[in-house]
Design an enzyme around this catalytic site. Sequence first.
Site, PDB file in Angstrom:
ATOM      1  N   PRO A 177     -45.611  -2.896   6.139  1.00 54.65           N
ATOM      2  CA  PRO A 177     -45.333  -1.563   6.688  1.00 54.65           C
ATOM      3  C   PRO A 177     -45.862  -0.456   5.780  1.00 54.65           C
ATOM      4  CG  PRO A 177     -43.333  -2.540   5.791  1.00 54.65           C
ATOM      5  CD  PRO A 177     -44.402  -3.589   5.705  1.00 54.65           C
ATOM      6  N   GLU A 178     -46.386   0.603   6.392  1.00 53.04           N
ATOM      7  CA  GLU A 178     -46.815   1.779   5.649  1.00 53.04           C
ATOM      8  C   GLU A 178     -45.843   2.917   5.972  1.00 53.04           C
ATOM      9  OE1 GLU A 178     -51.062   2.521   5.841  1.00 53.04           O
ATOM     10  OE2 GLU A 178     -51.476   0.426   6.284  1.00 53.04           O
TER      11      GLU A 178
ATOM     12  N   HIS B 187     -33.972 -17.016   7.918  1.00 52.65           N
ATOM     13  CA  HIS B 187     -34.523 -16.341   6.736  1.00 52.65           C
ATOM     14  C   HIS B 187     -33.714 -15.116   6.317  1.00 52.65           C
ATOM     15  CE1 HIS B 187     -38.024 -18.940   6.943  1.00 52.65           C
ATOM     16  NE2 HIS B 187     -38.158 -18.629   8.216  1.00 52.65           N
TER      17      HIS B 187
ATOM     18  N   ARG C 110     -41.052 -14.239   3.631  1.00 49.96           N
ATOM     19  CA  ARG C 110     -41.827 -14.557   2.425  1.00 49.96           C
ATOM     20  C   ARG C 110     -41.165 -14.072   1.142  1.00 49.96           C
ATOM     21  NH1 ARG C 110     -48.019 -13.283   3.479  1.00 49.96           N
ATOM     22  NH2 ARG C 110     -48.172 -14.371   1.493  1.00 49.96           N
TER      23      ARG C 110
END
Length: 271
Positions: free
Chosen positions: A2-3, A92, A111
């Site tokens: 994400p930016e 997760h 991750r």
Amino acid sequence: MPELPEVETIVRDLDRVVRGQSIHEVVVLREDLIGDEDPGEFAAALRGQRIRTVTRRAKNIIFLLDADRLVVNLGMTGRMLVFTAGEPLPSHLGVRFLLDGRRELLYQDVRRFGRLWRIGDAEWQEWEAHLGVEPLSDDFTAALVLDLAQRSRSPIKTWLMDQRRIVGVGNIYASEALFYAGINPRLPAHALSEAQARRLHDAIRAVLTDAINFRGTTLLDYRDAQGERGGFAERLRVYGRDQQPCQSCGSDIERIVQAGRSTFFCPRCQQ
Ligand SMILES: [Zn+2]
């Protein structure tokens, strides 16, 4: 990853949903996600604090609490989800925050490059000091862009992505902003002219504002562990469009690699 527009979209959504709620319990399932603090202390200190508001600094989600800030960096695959107790939980999961009214704020990260920090008021200024200027703030001016660029020999595209100078502009919006400004991504930053600095300043603001209005490009919704695409994906002019015709001049968009990242640009519009 994400930016700024994606994080801003998530922050606005979350603020609507969790503002004013209290954190009744914190369950840390993945201890490596907690930065700079023992996970047990992290959980104990957050317990009982109320979420006053949710804001953003750079690409971080900031939960402003009674006594601390809870800072969340989503890394590559982090997501903040709001579930109601009893709903089947997604996989997760990293951290669970039990809120009022059987709501749960969940941090999920496949991750696990993301991080969560508890930052006290006294440490906040120091923590924030290493971050660059917010591109949508009044501090961000064309004169500042020119001044900062003149000190660097990096290509302008790589320079734009350095979070110590301007925050929140990552790979997608750096390519897009340079296209709108008509600047070649290979131009050394120190060679930027005054006129180019003005165009780049305006382009960064326009691209980020437009992307926020369309809920980003790679949006991950707070209700949906699967995520969904933001509306700005349809509006990209160069990013991911290599070998497709430029919408301004018809030339083929090119892809090059800079500092290990793909850059997309129009060789005619960005000379
Ligand atoms: Zn073109």
